[in-house]
Design an enzyme around this catalytic site. Structure first.
Site, mmCIF file in Angstrom:
data_model
loop_
_atom_site.group_PDB
_atom_site.id
_atom_site.type_symbol
_atom_site.label_atom_id
_atom_site.label_comp_id
_atom_site.label_asym_id
_atom_site.label_seq_id
_atom_site.Cartn_x
_atom_site.Cartn_y
_atom_site.Cartn_z
ATOM 1 N N HIS A 1 3.880 -2.078 2.994
ATOM 2 C CA HIS A 1 3.809 -0.719 2.429
ATOM 3 C C HIS A 1 5.070 -0.421 1.637
ATOM 4 C CE1 HIS A 1 0.835 -0.626 5.633
ATOM 5 N NE2 HIS A 1 0.259 0.375 4.987
ATOM 6 N N ASP B 1 0.825 -1.215 0.000
ATOM 7 C CA ASP B 1 0.000 0.000 0.000
ATOM 8 C C ASP B 1 0.860 1.266 0.000
ATOM 9 O OD1 ASP B 1 -1.997 -1.862 0.368
ATOM 10 O OD2 ASP B 1 -2.733 -1.026 2.258
HETATM 11 ZN ZN ZN Z 1 -2.574 3.343 3.153
#
Ligand code: ZN
Length: 203
Positions: free
Chosen positions: A171, A32
């Site tokens: 991430h 992400d």
């Molecule tokens: Zn996010």
């Protein structure tokens, strides 16, 4: 209970996807908040070492800044998903405004996959968005973004919970890079040794 919020959200919103169907020893790594020039190309190279495919939930603003990285993700065989244009928290926005932000992101991403930032999304927003998107949550979160989580702890947040069909959150952001650079290669190696295949979410 380890993650009280997702547990509650899970029972309230069964239409959200928390885990993919089991089968073929598949795991679904997701990244992400990118794309990010200092992190995303490194992630792609690490994935290639194991012929692993993944799904990148990009922030529209970053996709607008780095369209070549979005293209690179796709040409290397991965999926791209929408993570709003400005990393918007659904609970803090009217549905119309929230959907607009997501549509703006999609002009740079062109995806049918969506993941709400912070997992915060209202029932009304789910209703509006599920006509157009598969809303992908997760069953494992590495907490790589957290400054109080050590790189080793990050591995322990993931490995004991891995099972067929797991959707795992990482991430590709600068904030997460300290943990990600340590944990991702080790996690990829472990799941590979255990016979799992990392696949992109393709719905
Ligand atoms: Zn996010």
């Amino acid at each position: 209970m380890k993650f009280p919020l997702p547990q509650i959200v899970k029972s309230l919103f069964p239409e959200l996807i928390w885990k993919m169907p089991a089968g073929g020893n598949a795991l679904y790594f997701t990244f992400d908040d990118g794309p990010c020039p200092q992190v995303t190309p490194w992630v792609l190279d690490e994935l290639d070492k194991y012929d692993a495919k993944a799904t990148f939930f990009c922030i529209g603003k970053n996709a607008e800044l780095y369209p070549e990285l979005v293209e690179l993700i796709k040409t290397r065989g991965h999926s791209v998903g929408n993570h709003t244009y400005s990393h918007t928290k659904g609970w803090a926005k009217r549905t119309g405004e929230y959907v607009e932000d997501i549509e703006l992101a999609n002009s740079f991403l062109n995806s049918t996959l969506f993941r709400p930032p912070y997992g915060r999304i209202t029932k009304h927003q789910i209703k509006r968005l599920s006509a157009r998107y598969h809303i992908i949550m997760w069953d494992i979160i590495s907490r790589d973004y957290s400054s109080v989580v050590s790189p080793r702890k990050c591995i322990r947040e993931v490995m004991p919970h891995v099972r067929e069909g797991s959707v795992i959150v990482f991430h590709d952001s600068l904030k997460a890079s300290r943990n990600l650079f340590y944990a991702l290669p080790r996690i990829l190696e472990s799941v590979h040794k255990q016979g799992y295949k990392c696949r992109a979410i393709d719905l």
